[in-house]
Design an enzyme around this catalytic site. Structure first.
Site, PDB file in Angstrom:
ATOM      1  N   LYS A  51    -130.128   7.263 -82.470  1.00 27.72           N
ATOM      2  CA  LYS A  51    -129.061   7.971 -82.815  1.00 27.72           C
ATOM      3  C   LYS A  51    -127.642   7.370 -82.744  1.00 27.72           C
ATOM      4  O   LYS A  51    -127.562   6.228 -81.841  1.00 27.72           O
ATOM      5  CB  LYS A  51    -129.037   9.281 -82.289  1.00 27.72           C
ATOM      6  CG  LYS A  51    -128.993   9.355 -80.792  1.00 27.72           C
ATOM      7  CD  LYS A  51    -129.304  10.531 -80.124  1.00 27.72           C
ATOM      8  CE  LYS A  51    -128.983  10.326 -78.714  1.00 27.72           C
ATOM      9  NZ  LYS A  51    -129.657  11.601 -77.743  1.00 27.72           N
ATOM     10  N   TYR A  90     -97.903  -2.894 -69.400  1.00 21.50           N
ATOM     11  CA  TYR A  90     -97.129  -1.611 -69.620  1.00 21.50           C
ATOM     12  C   TYR A  90     -97.125  -1.100 -68.091  1.00 21.50           C
ATOM     13  O   TYR A  90     -98.235  -0.814 -67.443  1.00 21.50           O
ATOM     14  CB  TYR A  90     -97.778  -0.707 -70.395  1.00 21.50           C
ATOM     15  CG  TYR A  90     -97.572  -0.767 -71.797  1.00 21.50           C
ATOM     16  CD1 TYR A  90     -96.432  -0.956 -72.435  1.00 21.50           C
ATOM     17  CD2 TYR A  90     -98.711  -1.203 -72.592  1.00 21.50           C
ATOM     18  CE1 TYR A  90     -96.455  -1.198 -73.956  1.00 21.50           C
ATOM     19  CE2 TYR A  90     -98.703  -1.346 -73.995  1.00 21.50           C
ATOM     20  CZ  TYR A  90     -97.449  -1.480 -74.577  1.00 21.50           C
ATOM     21  OH  TYR A  90     -97.361  -1.743 -75.847  1.00 21.50           O
TER      22      TYR A  90
HETATM   23  C1  LIG Z   1    -130.502  11.254 -76.987  1.00 21.47           C
HETATM   24  C2  LIG Z   1    -131.819  12.057 -76.773  1.00 21.47           C
HETATM   25  C3  LIG Z   1    -133.130  11.037 -76.217  1.00 21.47           C
HETATM   26  C4  LIG Z   1    -132.820   9.828 -75.664  1.00 21.47           C
HETATM   27  O1  LIG Z   1    -132.106   9.895 -74.361  1.00 21.47           O
HETATM   28  P1  LIG Z   1    -131.974   8.452 -73.399  1.00 21.47           P
HETATM   29  O2  LIG Z   1    -131.595   9.194 -72.279  1.00 21.47           O
HETATM   30  O3  LIG Z   1    -131.082   7.746 -73.844  1.00 21.47           O
HETATM   31  O4  LIG Z   1    -133.134   8.009 -73.336  1.00 21.47           O
HETATM   32  C5  LIG Z   1    -134.299  11.733 -76.012  1.00 21.47           C
HETATM   33  N1  LIG Z   1    -134.586  13.043 -76.502  1.00 21.47           N
HETATM   34  C6  LIG Z   1    -133.204  13.816 -76.940  1.00 21.47           C
HETATM   35  C7  LIG Z   1    -133.571  15.015 -77.591  1.00 21.47           C
HETATM   36  C8  LIG Z   1    -132.013  13.029 -76.949  1.00 21.47           C
HETATM   37  O5  LIG Z   1    -131.045  13.823 -77.428  1.00 21.47           O
END
Ligand SMILES: *Cc1c(COP(=O)(O)O)cnc(C)c1O
Length: 379
Positions: free
Chosen positions: A47, A267
């Site tokens: 994702k 800055y």
């Molecule tokens: C993002 C997500 C994962 C992966 O999580 P990590 O901590 O990056 O391994 C797995 N399951 C669900 C439902 C997620 O939202």
């Protein structure tokens, strides 16, 4: 030199920084996690553009390492991955958005149904289409975001025929405290998960994200869903097996200047040289995801870059398009105009930078900017 080499070179020549994604390291990390997961299938969470590294490149590399099951957050992300992986199982974690069922079917995406309303909508779509299309069900075991609670499971199983309308392919839940193996929440969620999967048809079950993989076989069930660990980020507070850095970020030095003690930089004049110093001005800023919080004051430097094997502190505020680095202790020829400093890579880890910015590696990676020249190595 191919046309694409030529365009990469042009991009490098005109960009402030080069982001190199090591696809060989990504494949190695997948194999490591697959081994750690024992008999469970190791899926991959890609994702948010594969945590910032590029979803299509990551998907191809992971498929080449043997991964056949993927998770994205959004149907739009799933459609993008479908373009490069015609055969893969692609799950959509954020579930079925209203009216989106035809798009899921068109792209062969598997919704992770997180409420009775979503289940009803998917079942209705399947009845209309006279097809039992696959879907996963998300049950909530304690994180309290998406997912059916125990009463919803009762209503689904005892009070409806909806499960007959589609093909239930997976039941999953998500851990709230997977990164802290000693947190009592882990065992509590596992117990609730066991109770809920016992009420549902016997299909593959999945509970573990990266942290869950490291929490041992009790958490693996039939399928694990690592994300961050694939990309070399820390997933647990306990020592974690060697995963390789996937992201290397090199920032270009635009100029190096020598200043007298008492001269302030940047800055707000928040950092003042305590000695005669050399300051390298590097072409990366907060607009590139190098957080403003990483700036150094006279009292406290937070972040370091690596130049020629030596660590050098970021001093003064982070600007939109540049940072300033104290390279007084670096050999002058290593910090000349045109040289690159390591902002992320073998020496400066994603989690080191995250800690310096009071955040987590996930946020560092998913904030990586869009102005970098991107190079994919090890394809
Ligand atoms: C993002 C997500 C994962 C992966 O999580 P990590 O901590 O990056 O391994 C797995 N399951 C669900 C439902 C997620 O939202």
């Amino acid at each position: 030199m191919t046309a694409s080499d030529e365009s990469v070179r042009r991009e490098e020549a005109t960009s402030g920084a080069v982001l190199t994604v090591d696809l060989a390291a990504l494949r190695d990390n997948y194999r490591t996690l697959d081994r750690l997961s024992g008999n469970a299938t190791c899926a991959a969470v890609i994702k948010a553009d594969a945590y910032g590294i590029g979803a299509t490149a990551a998907a191809r590399a992971l498929a080449a390492a043997g991964c056949g099951t993927f998770f994205v957050a959004l149907p739009s992300e799933g459609a993008q991955v479908r373009q490069v992986l015609p055969e893969a199982a692609i799950h959509v974690l954020n579930g079925l958005f209203p009216g989106a069922a035809p798009e899921f079917e068109r792209n062969g995406l598997i919704p992770v149904l997180g409420s009775l309303a979503e289940i009803e909508e998917w079942a209705a779509h399947c009845r209309t289409r006279e097809k039992r299309l696959p879907a996963a069900i998300h049950v909530d075991t304690g994180i309290t975001r998406l997912g059916l609670g125990p009463e919803d499971v009762d209503r689904l199983v005892d009070g409806s025929t909806l499960l007959g309308d589609f093909e239930l392919s997976l039941v999953m839940s998500h851990l709230a405290c997977a990164d802290s193996p000693d947190h009592p929440m882990n065992a509590r969620q596992r117990k609730r998960f066991d109770d809920m999967i016992a009420r549902l048809p016997k299909v593959p079950a999945s509970l573990a994200n990266s942290g869950g993989v490291f929490n041992g076989p009790d958490y693996h069930y039939d399928l694990v869903r690592p994300g961050i660990a694939l990309y070399g980020g820390r997933a647990t507070v306990r020592p974690q097996s060697a995963l390789k850095p996937v992201v290397h970020l090199g920032g270009r030095i635009m100029q190096t200047r020598t200043i007298d003690a008492g001269t302030s930089v940047g800055y707000g004049a928040t950092w003042t040289a305590q000695r005669r110093s050399r300051i390298a001005v590097v072409s990366v800023g907060y607009a590139d995801g190098y957080f403003r919080l990483l700036g150094g004051t006279t009292d406290r430097c937070r972040a370091f870059v690596c130049v020629d094997g030596r660590r050098a502190p970021v001093v003064g505020r982070v600007s939109m398009d540049m940072i300033t680095v104290d390279v007084t202790d670096v050999p002058p020829e290593a910090a000349e105009r045109g040289a690159y400093v390591e902002l992320l890579g073998e020496n400066i880890g994603v989690d080191e930078l995250a800690e310096a910015a009071d955040t987590i590696g996930y946020e560092i990676l998913t904030s990586l900017g869009s102005r970098y020249a991107r190079v994919y190595s090890g394809a």
